[in-house]
Motif scaffolding. Structure first.
Motif, PDB file in Angstrom:
ATOM      1  N   TRP A  65      -4.225  27.824  -6.199  1.00  0.00           N
ATOM      2  CA  TRP A  65      -3.239  27.356  -5.228  1.00  0.00           C
ATOM      3  C   TRP A  65      -3.701  26.080  -4.537  1.00  0.00           C
ATOM      4  O   TRP A  65      -4.838  25.644  -4.692  1.00  0.00           O
ATOM      5  CB  TRP A  65      -2.986  28.452  -4.191  1.00  0.00           C
ATOM      6  CG  TRP A  65      -4.151  28.651  -3.272  1.00  0.00           C
ATOM      7  CD1 TRP A  65      -5.345  29.237  -3.573  1.00  0.00           C
ATOM      8  CD2 TRP A  65      -4.266  28.228  -1.908  1.00  0.00           C
ATOM      9  NE1 TRP A  65      -6.190  29.221  -2.480  1.00  0.00           N
ATOM     10  CE2 TRP A  65      -5.557  28.608  -1.451  1.00  0.00           C
ATOM     11  CE3 TRP A  65      -3.403  27.577  -1.039  1.00  0.00           C
ATOM     12  CZ2 TRP A  65      -5.990  28.354  -0.156  1.00  0.00           C
ATOM     13  CZ3 TRP A  65      -3.841  27.335   0.252  1.00  0.00           C
ATOM     14  CH2 TRP A  65      -5.118  27.716   0.673  1.00  0.00           C
ATOM     15  N   THR A  67      -2.797  23.907  -0.531  1.00  0.00           N
ATOM     16  CA  THR A  67      -2.114  24.042   0.762  1.00  0.00           C
ATOM     17  C   THR A  67      -0.748  23.363   0.766  1.00  0.00           C
ATOM     18  O   THR A  67       0.123  23.775   1.521  1.00  0.00           O
ATOM     19  CB  THR A  67      -2.962  23.464   1.920  1.00  0.00           C
ATOM     20  OG1 THR A  67      -3.183  22.073   1.691  1.00  0.00           O
ATOM     21  CG2 THR A  67      -4.282  24.197   2.055  1.00  0.00           C
ATOM     22  N   CYS A  72       3.327  28.338  -3.487  1.00  0.00           N
ATOM     23  CA  CYS A  72       2.181  29.138  -3.031  1.00  0.00           C
ATOM     24  C   CYS A  72       2.482  29.693  -1.638  1.00  0.00           C
ATOM     25  O   CYS A  72       2.262  30.882  -1.371  1.00  0.00           O
ATOM     26  CB  CYS A  72       0.911  28.289  -2.994  1.00  0.00           C
ATOM     27  SG  CYS A  72       0.477  27.545  -4.571  1.00  0.00           S
ATOM     28  N   TYR A  73       2.993  28.847  -0.777  1.00  0.00           N
ATOM     29  CA  TYR A  73       3.353  29.255   0.579  1.00  0.00           C
ATOM     30  C   TYR A  73       4.424  30.353   0.543  1.00  0.00           C
ATOM     31  O   TYR A  73       4.325  31.355   1.254  1.00  0.00           O
ATOM     32  CB  TYR A  73       3.855  28.050   1.384  1.00  0.00           C
ATOM     33  CG  TYR A  73       4.392  28.425   2.736  1.00  0.00           C
ATOM     34  CD1 TYR A  73       3.529  28.680   3.793  1.00  0.00           C
ATOM     35  CD2 TYR A  73       5.758  28.543   2.949  1.00  0.00           C
ATOM     36  CE1 TYR A  73       4.012  29.045   5.035  1.00  0.00           C
ATOM     37  CE2 TYR A  73       6.257  28.912   4.184  1.00  0.00           C
ATOM     38  CZ  TYR A  73       5.387  29.161   5.227  1.00  0.00           C
ATOM     39  OH  TYR A  73       5.871  29.547   6.455  1.00  0.00           O
ATOM     40  N   ILE A  76       2.971  33.907  -0.118  1.00  0.00           N
ATOM     41  CA  ILE A  76       1.912  34.486   0.722  1.00  0.00           C
ATOM     42  C   ILE A  76       2.223  35.940   1.067  1.00  0.00           C
ATOM     43  O   ILE A  76       1.360  36.815   0.948  1.00  0.00           O
ATOM     44  CB  ILE A  76       1.676  33.650   2.000  1.00  0.00           C
ATOM     45  CG1 ILE A  76       1.025  32.317   1.638  1.00  0.00           C
ATOM     46  CG2 ILE A  76       0.821  34.424   3.008  1.00  0.00           C
ATOM     47  CD1 ILE A  76       0.918  31.343   2.797  1.00  0.00           C
ATOM     48  N   TYR A 109      -5.389  26.573   7.256  1.00  0.00           N
ATOM     49  CA  TYR A 109      -4.193  27.029   6.544  1.00  0.00           C
ATOM     50  C   TYR A 109      -4.177  28.553   6.469  1.00  0.00           C
ATOM     51  O   TYR A 109      -3.144  29.190   6.712  1.00  0.00           O
ATOM     52  CB  TYR A 109      -4.164  26.421   5.138  1.00  0.00           C
ATOM     53  CG  TYR A 109      -2.938  26.783   4.352  1.00  0.00           C
ATOM     54  CD1 TYR A 109      -1.801  25.974   4.390  1.00  0.00           C
ATOM     55  CD2 TYR A 109      -2.902  27.921   3.552  1.00  0.00           C
ATOM     56  CE1 TYR A 109      -0.671  26.300   3.656  1.00  0.00           C
ATOM     57  CE2 TYR A 109      -1.776  28.249   2.820  1.00  0.00           C
ATOM     58  CZ  TYR A 109      -0.669  27.435   2.881  1.00  0.00           C
ATOM     59  OH  TYR A 109       0.453  27.756   2.155  1.00  0.00           O
ATOM     60  N   ASN A 113      -1.335  30.731   8.428  1.00  0.00           N
ATOM     61  CA  ASN A 113      -0.326  31.373   7.585  1.00  0.00           C
ATOM     62  C   ASN A 113      -0.614  32.835   7.264  1.00  0.00           C
ATOM     63  O   ASN A 113       0.126  33.460   6.518  1.00  0.00           O
ATOM     64  CB  ASN A 113      -0.141  30.570   6.293  1.00  0.00           C
ATOM     65  CG  ASN A 113       0.430  29.203   6.591  1.00  0.00           C
ATOM     66  OD1 ASN A 113       1.577  29.071   6.981  1.00  0.00           O
ATOM     67  ND2 ASN A 113      -0.394  28.174   6.453  1.00  0.00           N
TER      68      ASN A 113
END
Length: 166
Positions: A65, A67, A72-73, A76, A109, A113
């Motif tokens: 992944w 940031t 990818c986000y 999560i 990050y 997150n």
């Protein structure tokens, strides 16, 4: 004399053949059943983590992944859910940052997150691991069995329940 549009067409055709030949020889991903390449990386907690140490505990889902990767986000919560659901059944979700980002950026990050799974952030060493796994985009997911065999390689979430029983 050959017309200019014919020469352009010929040049374009030859160029496309070279591109196609390069693509067919490009090595992307690991095939299911192959032995997963080993690695040794540091976690954000400062622990040295090897693939062998992870597979001794059970299955491993590697998440390559970055940031800035919106996909990818977006996943999560899915990765956190997999960690929560299957960690006690032997699954380790291990995120390997491959954007060459500094540890502090990755740490911020992760905190901002709410990543609850293992994060490995060795900046340049992570890039070597990504190369060993022939990663060409993020997220790339690799599910590895306890005997170090690749069970899944792709960009979508695998059906973990297929390999781990609840």
């Amino acid at each position: 004399m050959v017309p200019m549009h014919t020469l352009r067409h010929l040049f374009l055709s030859i160029w496309l053949l070279f591109i196609a030949a390069g693509i067919t020889h490009a090595e992307t991903g690991h095939k299911v059943g192959q032995t997963a390449p080993g690695f040794a990386l540091n976690s954000l907690a400062g622990d040295r983590v090897t693939l062998d140490s992870l597979t001794q505990q059970g299955h491993v889902l590697l998440v390559f992944w970055a940031t800035e990767c919106v996909y990818c986000y977006a996943h999560i919560e899915d990765f956190n859910a997999l960690h929560d659901q299957y960690h006690d059944k032997g699954l380790t979700v291990a995120a390997i940052n491959i954007a060459g980002e500094y540890e502090q950026e990755v740490r911020e990050y992760v905190t901002d997150n709410g990543l609850n799974y293992l994060v490995l952030a060795n900046r340049l060493d992570n890039l070597d691991v990504a190369e060993d796994y022939h990663v060409v985009g993020t997220p790339t997911l690799v599910l590895i069995s306890p005997d170090n065999r690749v069970l899944f390689y792709g960009h979508n979430l695998p059906d973990i329940g297929k390999w781990l029983k609840e």
